[in-house]
Design a protein around this motif. Structure first.
Motif, PDB file in Angstrom:
ATOM      1  N   MET A 113      -0.803   5.596 -11.526  1.00  0.00           N
ATOM      2  CA  MET A 113       0.759   4.730 -10.808  1.00  0.00           C
ATOM      3  C   MET A 113       0.610   5.362  -9.563  1.00  0.00           C
ATOM      4  N   ARG A 114       0.501   6.340  -9.140  1.00  0.00           N
ATOM      5  CA  ARG A 114       0.284   6.854  -7.819  1.00  0.00           C
ATOM      6  C   ARG A 114      -0.645   5.933  -6.804  1.00  0.00           C
ATOM      7  N   PHE A 115      -1.751   5.759  -7.468  1.00  0.00           N
ATOM      8  CA  PHE A 115      -2.696   4.688  -6.443  1.00  0.00           C
ATOM      9  C   PHE A 115      -2.002   3.280  -6.148  1.00  0.00           C
ATOM     10  N   LEU A 116      -1.458   2.860  -7.713  1.00  0.00           N
ATOM     11  CA  LEU A 116      -0.876   1.336  -7.349  1.00  0.00           C
ATOM     12  C   LEU A 116       0.221   1.509  -6.283  1.00  0.00           C
ATOM     13  N   ARG A 117       1.030   2.818  -6.061  1.00  0.00           N
ATOM     14  CA  ARG A 117       1.955   2.653  -4.877  1.00  0.00           C
ATOM     15  C   ARG A 117       1.342   2.794  -3.538  1.00  0.00           C
ATOM     16  N   ILE A 118       0.266   3.676  -3.396  1.00  0.00           N
ATOM     17  CA  ILE A 118      -0.273   3.740  -2.216  1.00  0.00           C
ATOM     18  C   ILE A 118      -0.929   2.270  -1.800  1.00  0.00           C
ATOM     19  N   ARG A 119      -1.659   1.747  -2.921  1.00  0.00           N
ATOM     20  CA  ARG A 119      -2.268   0.359  -2.560  1.00  0.00           C
ATOM     21  C   ARG A 119      -1.238  -0.753  -2.162  1.00  0.00           C
ATOM     22  N   LYS A 120       0.054  -0.811  -2.823  1.00  0.00           N
ATOM     23  CA  LYS A 120       0.895  -1.678  -2.658  1.00  0.00           C
ATOM     24  C   LYS A 120       1.618  -1.420  -0.931  1.00  0.00           C
ATOM     25  N   MET A 121       1.763  -0.361  -0.728  1.00  0.00           N
ATOM     26  CA  MET A 121       2.200   0.027   0.653  1.00  0.00           C
ATOM     27  C   MET A 121       1.209  -0.298   1.709  1.00  0.00           C
TER      28      MET A 121
END
Length: 383
Positions: A113-121
């Motif tokens: 989930m944290r990776f998805l957040r960073i990926r989106k930003m």
């Protein structure tokens, strides 16, 4: 909102992932049943597809080819306990980005989930740099000229204070004089946010030692506080640090999933703060390096407070996108709107004032905010 879409039929694995997912979780028996749901999700960078490894390699490859062709932006994870070396290359070519075991722990899901957040930003940043954002904010010429003149004069006039502060920090404790953190400004652009270091080096790893100093420990308000029933973050946990709080990422995610508002941990007489740090925080001297952010163009004198990445990613919906259609600022509307009471503002009130400023800012409003900030500068509360 983040989505975990599971393709498979293993009931035990589905139950495990469902219990450990903080976003939206949905399990479907085949990828074709996934299309109707996925087509209705606007931002594909919020989605991770978990594909349960089947008995036949070619069947999995066919499903992957279908998914990657139709949804090239979706992150795909293969759920398997073992992957033969000869099959690994085939899955990679077909579009698999990562793997997770059937027995994945909550920590593994949180990492995803944290990776998805960073990926989106990062995607937001790339779109901004390429000029592909549907809505973009362009700083008015008058505001940029004012920022350059004001910040240059301020740096020149305050240079004795800047040099004295840097020397005091270096003499009192080891570590960098200036603390850098990644922040999100206008148009979701990520930049290095500068502050004078006010804590001892690695202070974020010692939060558990200071639980007894938490001044909110016995309050029963809307905010979620650290109390007798709350597990204090262990040293190996990731600690999130913002202007107003220090909190473990796991606790932050848990509180958000429970729809608790404006949760934070605040320590009274926090021993992690140096003596110099306590002084420069009281008089907002720790914020002065941001004058260089302003001179560089990362920020403006007046604007909306630049947010840490993990906060900004929560405000990417249409409801809050206007907040980022304004410059990131050293001071802003909510900081002076209820000066002395700003700490009691709800998170929603602050967001709405940020949106108000983005829609109505002007030269005279900026001057008004600057004058209010100057009159409040010597107050104990940080701007």
């Amino acid at each position: 909102m983040q989505y975990i879409l599971y393709i498979g039929k293993n009931r035990t694995t589905i139950d495990r992932f469902w219990k450990n997912t903080t976003g939206v979780f949905c399990a479907l028996p085949s990828c074709k049943m996934l299309t109707e749901l996925l087509d209705n999700i606007g931002e594909k960078y919020d989605v991770a597809i978990l594909l349960e490894k089947g008995d036949e390699l070619q069947e999995d490859i066919q499903q992957l080819n279908f998914l990657t062709e139709r949804y090239p932006d979706v992150y795909i994870v293969l759920v398997t306990d073992h992957l033969a070396e000869e099959d690994r290359t085939e899955y990679l070519k077909a579009g698999i980005h990562n793997t997770l075991p059937h027995t994945a722990e909550k920590e593994n899901i949180n990492d995803l989930m944290r990776f998805l957040r960073i990926r989106k930003m990062q995607k937001m940043k790339d779109m901004y740099e390429k000029g592909e954002l549907t809505y973009t904010f362009i700083l008015p010429t008058w505001k940029r000229c004012f920022d350059i003149i004001f910040s240059s004069m301020a740096i020149l006039c305050l240079s004795p204070i800047l040099l004295a502060t840097a020397l005091a920090i270096r003499l009192e404790s080891k570590g960098a004089v200036v603390y850098k953190s990644k922040r999100v400004g206008s148009n979701y652009r990520i930049f290095d946010f500068l502050k004078f270091r006010s804590m001892y080096t690695n202070a974020d790893k010692h939060l558990k030692d200071f639980n007894k100093l938490n001044q909110y420990q016995f309050e029963d308000e809307q905010d979620v506080m650290v109390g007798d029933d709350t597990e204090v973050p262990e040293e190996e946990e990731i600690i999130l640090i913002s202007d107003d709080f220090v909190i473990s990422e796991q606790e932050y995610i848990t509180q958000k999933s429970q729809e608790k508002k404006n949760s934070f941990v605040k320590l009274e007489n926090d021993p992690r703060i140096t003596r110099v740090g306590r002084f420069i925080r009281k008089y907002s001297i720790d914020e002065l390096p941001q004058l260089f952010n302003i001179l560089k163009g990362d920020m403006s004198i007046v604007g909306n407070r630049p947010l840490p990445i993990y906060e900004a990613e929560l405000l990417t919906s249409d409801e809050y996108i206007d907040r980022f259609m304004a410059p990131a600022g050293l001071t802003g509307l909510w900081q002076v709107e209820k000066r002395g009471d700003s700490g009691k503002m709800s998170a929603e009130e602050r967001k709405q004032l940020d949106i108000k400023y983005a829609k109505t800012f002007s030269f005279w409003l900026d001057i008004k905010i600057i004058l209010k900030t100057v009159t409040a500068f010597v107050q104990k509360e940080n701007v």
